[in-house]
Design a protein around this motif. Structure first.
Motif, PDB file in Angstrom:
ATOM      1  N   GLY A  17       0.722  -0.955  -0.007  1.00  0.00           N
ATOM      2  CA  GLY A  17       0.103  -0.126  -0.379  1.00  0.00           C
ATOM      3  C   GLY A  17       0.875   1.393   0.364  1.00  0.00           C
ATOM      4  N   PRO A  18       0.037   2.423   0.075  1.00  0.00           N
ATOM      5  CA  PRO A  18       0.680   3.370   0.174  1.00  0.00           C
ATOM      6  C   PRO A  18       2.297   4.020   0.986  1.00  0.00           C
ATOM      7  CG  PRO A  18      -1.559   3.808  -1.095  1.00  0.00           C
ATOM      8  CD  PRO A  18      -1.478   2.503  -0.657  1.00  0.00           C
ATOM      9  N   ALA A  51      11.822   4.836  -8.904  1.00  0.00           N
ATOM     10  CA  ALA A  51      10.743   3.466  -8.386  1.00  0.00           C
ATOM     11  C   ALA A  51      10.028   4.402  -7.556  1.00  0.00           C
ATOM     12  CB  ALA A  51      11.838   2.339  -7.733  1.00  0.00           C
ATOM     13  N   TYR A  52      10.439   4.967  -6.032  1.00  0.00           N
ATOM     14  CA  TYR A  52       8.769   6.038  -6.035  1.00  0.00           C
ATOM     15  C   TYR A  52       8.831   6.963  -6.449  1.00  0.00           C
ATOM     16  CZ  TYR A  52       7.416   8.656  -2.117  1.00  0.00           C
ATOM     17  OH  TYR A  52       6.726   9.639  -1.348  1.00  0.00           O
ATOM     18  N   GLU A  53       8.758   7.111  -7.535  1.00  0.00           N
ATOM     19  CA  GLU A  53       8.263   8.083  -8.437  1.00  0.00           C
ATOM     20  C   GLU A  53       7.131   7.379  -8.808  1.00  0.00           C
ATOM     21  OE1 GLU A  53       9.476  11.678 -11.395  1.00  0.00           O
ATOM     22  OE2 GLU A  53      10.961  10.233 -11.290  1.00  0.00           O
ATOM     23  N   VAL A  54       7.445   6.585  -9.238  1.00  0.00           N
ATOM     24  CA  VAL A  54       5.688   5.800 -10.078  1.00  0.00           C
ATOM     25  C   VAL A  54       5.397   4.839  -8.965  1.00  0.00           C
ATOM     26  CG1 VAL A  54       6.160   4.058 -11.827  1.00  0.00           C
ATOM     27  CG2 VAL A  54       8.176   5.184 -12.191  1.00  0.00           C
ATOM     28  N   ASP A  57       2.433   7.475  -7.389  1.00  0.00           N
ATOM     29  CA  ASP A  57       1.745   8.009  -8.363  1.00  0.00           C
ATOM     30  C   ASP A  57       0.592   6.543  -8.872  1.00  0.00           C
ATOM     31  OD1 ASP A  57      -0.243   8.900 -10.460  1.00  0.00           O
ATOM     32  OD2 ASP A  57       1.468  10.129 -10.645  1.00  0.00           O
ATOM     33  N   PRO A  58      -1.374   6.725  -8.198  1.00  0.00           N
ATOM     34  CA  PRO A  58      -1.875   5.709  -8.560  1.00  0.00           C
ATOM     35  C   PRO A  58      -1.733   5.551  -9.990  1.00  0.00           C
ATOM     36  CG  PRO A  58      -2.886   7.284  -7.145  1.00  0.00           C
ATOM     37  CD  PRO A  58      -1.267   7.686  -7.164  1.00  0.00           C
ATOM     38  N   TYR A  64       2.169   1.081 -14.782  1.00  0.00           N
ATOM     39  CA  TYR A  64       4.003   0.515 -14.545  1.00  0.00           C
ATOM     40  C   TYR A  64       3.039  -0.893 -14.152  1.00  0.00           C
ATOM     41  CZ  TYR A  64       8.246  -1.055 -12.725  1.00  0.00           C
ATOM     42  OH  TYR A  64       8.849  -2.125 -12.305  1.00  0.00           O
ATOM     43  N   ASP A  65       1.848  -1.147 -13.918  1.00  0.00           N
ATOM     44  CA  ASP A  65       1.716  -2.589 -13.455  1.00  0.00           C
ATOM     45  C   ASP A  65       1.219  -3.160 -15.278  1.00  0.00           C
ATOM     46  OD1 ASP A  65       2.137  -2.697 -11.179  1.00  0.00           O
ATOM     47  OD2 ASP A  65       0.416  -2.059 -10.215  1.00  0.00           O
TER      48      ASP A  65
END
Length: 357
Positions: A17-18, A51-54, A57-58, A64-65
């Protein structure tokens, strides 16, 4: 870690989760921060930030998923920090204070039409001669009405000359401004950089050729090579188009990942950026009321860049994408058919000369 996913970089499951993503980023960022490891793991830190930047952001995460569910051979590697997009949307102000520049995915067409010259109207030498002749000639005309009219017109011509003469601004001749597309010698004053960026005259000359080939169809574009900006040093290229000025530096790199750290270029080691916010500000001060932005174009096999934390009005970009961004920025909300002769004259005065080398 070539095949590692963003989840692997942060050490979290794909169902995280976030809050878990945020905690993992803080943990990994502290562990691999360049200041804590003498710059030895800077590339790892950039991967963590990307990685955190992507994943934070939902919308970015869903996109990306989706790529993770496709076969590996069909995945497109991300050249930047936003899943491969070329700055098509405005970033969130609270996380990335970069300016909102219109960068469409497809290059915008150059406006059609002839070049319009802009500059001061010179005070012609015949103004005072004709004015004085009218005033003197009026003395020999018996009609008072004709005398009065001649004196008024003559005085007006002399007054226009005197007024304009006191405010004349040097300008590049109209013929030269209309026909000459570039000034200066590419590679002149190109200072050699250090790791992760290295500058060389060959790289500057190559960029000059690319600028001519890719942007040469813009009617009002004029390019200067080797310009000394007061109190900011020499910049490789200055592009003028209408009311916009692009300051461009070109460098080569052997570092696969480049980013920003406190206004400096980071990639294994850190160094001063060849174009900074201070360069943009001083260029604006030297040239007057123009809209200035800066780009750092990098050449290197497999080089990727991230503009997270970049200073305002400055972009770090691979050469191919950077040329497209410059083109789109110059053409957006700008009359690209106007050539300002006064601005050109000022830049010719700032060109690096043989004495400066």
């Amino acid at each position: 870690m070539q095949d590692a996913t963003h989840y692997d970089v942060l050490g979290i499951p794909r169902t995280a989760g976030p809050d878990e993503i945020r905690r993992a980023f803080r943990r990994e960022a502290r562990r691999h921060h360049p200041d804590m490891n003498d710059g030895a793991t800077s590339s790892r830190y950039l991967a963590i930030a990307q990685a955190y930047e992507v994943l934070s952001d939902p919308a970015e995460r869903r996109s990306y998923d989706a790529t993770l569910r496709t076969p590996a051979a069909s995945r497109s590697r991300s050249p930047g920090g936003r899943s491969g997009r070329v700055f098509t949307t405005a970033p969130r102000p609270e996380r990335d204070p970069e300016p909102v520049w219109p960068h469409p995915t497809d290059p915008m067409p150059a406006p059609a039409g002839r070049v319009h010259l802009k500059g001061p109207a010179p005070a012609r030498w015949w103004f005072p001669v004709l004015g004085l002749a009218l005033v003197v000639g009026a003395l020999f005309v018996p009609d008072l009405w004709v005398q009065g009219l001649a004196v008024v017109v003559g005085a007006a011509l002399i007054g226009v000359f005197v007024r304009r003469r006191g405010r004349l601004v040097p300008a590049v001749p109209a013929h030269e401004a209309r026909t000459t597309r570039s000034w200066g010698e590419p590679g002149t004053g190109c200072a050699a950089g250090t790791e992760p960026l290295r500058g060389s005259p060959d790289v500057c000359r190559n960029t000059a050729q690319v600028l001519t080939a890719e942007l040469g169809d813009i009617p009002g574009l004029r390019v200067f090579h080797g310009v000394r900006i007061p109190d900011a040093g020499v910049v490789d290229h200055v592009l003028v188009c209408g009311g916009k000025v692009a300051v461009v530096a070109s460098r080569e790199t052997a570092t696969p990942s480049l980013g920003w750290w406190r206004g400096r270029i980071s990639g294994g080691t850190t160094e001063e950026a060849p174009v900074s916010l201070d360069t943009v500000r001083r260029t604006n001060s030297a040239l007057g009321s123009v809209n200035v932005a800066g780009w750092i174009l990098v050449y290197g096999p497999g080089a990727t860049v991230s503009n997270r934390g970049a200073p305002p009005y400055v972009r770090l970009q691979t050469a191919g994408r950077g040329i497209g961004e410059i083109r789109n920025w110059l053409l957006a909300d700008n009359d690209a058919r106007v050539v300002d002769r006064v601005l050109l004259h000022r830049l010719t005065e700032l060109l690096v000369t043989d004495e400066d080398r």
